[in-house]
Design an enzyme around this catalytic site. Structure first.
Site: not given
Ligand code: BES
Ligand code: ZN
Ligand code: ZN
Length: 525
Positions: A289, A301, A371, A373, A375
């Site tokens: 990724k 965010k 968010d 994204e 996947r």
């Molecule tokens: N990049 C983030 C995951 C992340 C969070 C990495 C904190 C490092 C530290 C990812 O893209 C994300 O935002 N995932 C969401 C998914 C949710 C919206 C289903 C998450 O983990 O909140």
């Molecule tokens: Zn991310």
């Molecule tokens: Zn994200």
């Protein structure tokens, strides 16, 4: 480019060499004597340290008799030897219990040595290689080399003076002192350790780079430099090609940003044109990724969660680092590294929650949260891996879910997959190199949970088991061949310093992937 002008030239990497010199004759700024825990009443120095002690007319022995140094793990003591020893200073460095000394202990010790030398000044260092009950000469040499190179790493290219008033002090060279009969084996192993840890430092560099300096186009440029340096084949797909190939999931994420995406494909041992297949070699795909910045998109965010989202391309950075190491170490397989480099931004052109998008494999996806994204980017990259390379195994790495940190903390990464043997192999490879992976379940119930009412697959799985449902989504795109997913969100960056890491990107995963590539040759998947 302004970015290039304001950035300092990176200093030359630490020069690590192997020598059979007598320790006391080494004209280094620092002579490091790593010592295991000593019995305070009946201590006895290892033979080669005894020789140094004799050259110093027993001064080390005096310190030990007083009890100021016991060899406890991480303990240090500085001596100024004067006559009898060519080094300016001697560092006694505790290794802890003899029976417990392993590669990680040696890596840490080497990291501590370099930090101690740096903090007091001095450009050169020599370490008397200790013997270990658990490791052969080669294991000791590799671990020490890794510890030195990782411990010396810092990301300070944007600081005029290393951030200090005085110019930053840097150790420039380090010698590993072995017995003359051991130098051959030690040299080869140290070279392996250097290749691995410099590649890990490359992954750290890419992940640490600020997002305004490293948009997807720049990631592609850096990957091209690496490919040239070590002789990898590289192909870079631009938006026109991605659209032609119908990479709708990755393009949906990219469409909100002014910075266009790039899909990077690196190949080690690529089959020659016209040759059938991979000439008997096994093909393994590594998918990363590469979200250069994750603002969350329209599902923006909160400000505090957005900080550090430059590290959201750590999976891609690790893949590029591992590809470099695979080439340098001549891994005997056809290894393909695929990195989906994009930026996730909110704008009038951004994709929306409720959109239904069509991925490269034709499956439609109901978007619920922009968010989530990573996947989407991986869905198309996994499709490319499967359809274009027909690999015996695919491993993807991603900072995919915040839930990963909630479940596991920063002590380990998560591993999930559709193939038990591959998952086990990854866990074992990680154990060998000092990187922890913990398996989370991935069952048919999870996969079924991701079916959508209005599209083929829904993007998110609700509040429960966020790391699992993200992997279950990926499974729909990874297919039935051996595949494992490494969620490195919990370990990719950290502000808690260790002897091998001062903060920022860790470069987690490079060493595990290379160990896996070695193991996979012998193992039957
Ligand atoms: N990049 C983030 C995951 C992340 C969070 C990495 C904190 C490092 C530290 C990812 O893209 C994300 O935002 N995932 C969401 C998914 C949710 C919206 C289903 C998450 O983990 O909140
Ligand atoms: Zn991310
Ligand atoms: Zn994200």
């Amino acid at each position: 480019m302004a970015a290039a002008r304001s950035r300092k030239q990176s200093p030359a990497p630490l020069d690590v060499s192997v020598s059979a010199r007598r320790a006391a004759d080494c004209p280094a700024d620092w002579l490091v004597l790593p010592l295991c825990e000593l019995d305070p009443a009946r201590w006895r120095l290892p033979a080669r340290a005894q020789a140094v002690d004799r050259a110093l007319s027993g001064r080390i022995g005096e310190v030990l008799s007083v009890g100021d140094f016991r060899g406890r793990r991480g303990q240090t003591l500085v001596l100024y030897p004067g006559e009898g020893c060519k080094a300016e200073r001697i560092l006694l460095l505790g290794l802890g219990e003899d029976s417990e000394l392993d590669a990680e202990g040696l890596r840490e010790a080497a990291g501590r040595a370099i930090r101690a030398a740096e903090s007091r000044g001095g450009k050169s260092l020599a370490i008397l290689a200790p013997s270990s009950r658990r490791l052969k000469t080669s294991g000791v040499a590799q671990a020490l080399a890794e510890g030195l190179v990782l411990g010396a790493y810092r990301f300070d290219r944007y600081q005029s003076n290393g951030g200090d008033d005085e110019p930053r002090r840097r150790v420039e060279s380090a010698q590993l002192l072995f017995e003359s009969g051991d130098t051959r084996a030690a040299r080869t192993a140290a070279a392996t350790g250097i290749a691995l840890s410099e590649s890990q430092n490359l992954a750290r560099d890419l992940s640490n780079e600020p997002p305004n300096h490293l948009p997807p186009v720049e990631v592609a440029k850096r990957a091209t430099d690496v490919a040239k340096e070590v002789g990898l084949k590289i192909r870079i797909m631009e938006p026109a090609e991605l659209k032609r190939r119908k990479f709708g999931a990755m393009m949906a994420v990219a469409q909100g940003s002014a910075n266009p995406p790039r899909l990077i494909v690196l190949e080690h041992n690529a089959p020659k044109k016209g040759a059938a297949g991979s000439r008997g070699r096994k093909t393994i795909c590594l998918v990363g990724k590469g979200v250069c910045f994750d603002s969350g998109g329209l599902s923006l965010k909160p400000s505090t969660s957005m900080v550090k989202m430059k590290h959201d391309m750590s999976g891609g950075a690790t893949v590029i680092g591992a590809m470099r190491a695979a080439a340098l170490l001549r891994v005997p397989h056809h290894v393909v590294g695929i990195v989906g480099a994009v930026e996730n931004m909110p704008s009038g052109t951004a994709y929306r929650p409720d959109d239904v998008i069509t991925s490269a494999c034709g499956k439609t996806i109901e978007v619920q949260n922009t968010d989530a994204e990573g996947r989407l980017v991986l869905a198309d990259c996994l499709h490319l891996a499967r359809t274009e390379f027909d690999p015996i195994a695919t491993i993807d790495l991603a900072t995919l879910t915040g839930a990963c940190g909630v479940a596991l903390g920063s002590w380990s990464a998560a591993v999930l997959g559709n193939h038990e043997r591959l998952v086990e192999l990854l866990i074992r490879s990680g154990e060998k190199v000092g990187e922890r992976f913990w398996q989370l379940p991935l069952w048919d119930v999870h996969r079924e949970h991701m079916r959508s009412k209005i599209a083929d697959v829904k993007q998110t799985g609700g509040r429960e088991g966020g790391t699992i449902t993200a992997a279950a989504f990926l499974w729909h795109f990874a297919g039935d061949g051996p595949w494992a997913h490494l969620d490195i969100a919990s370990v990719a960056d950290s502000e808690t310093g260790t002897p091998l890491h001062r903060g920022g990107a860790t470069g987690f995963g490079v060493r595990t992937l290379i160990e896996l590539l070695h193991e996979i040759g012998e193992a039957k998947l």
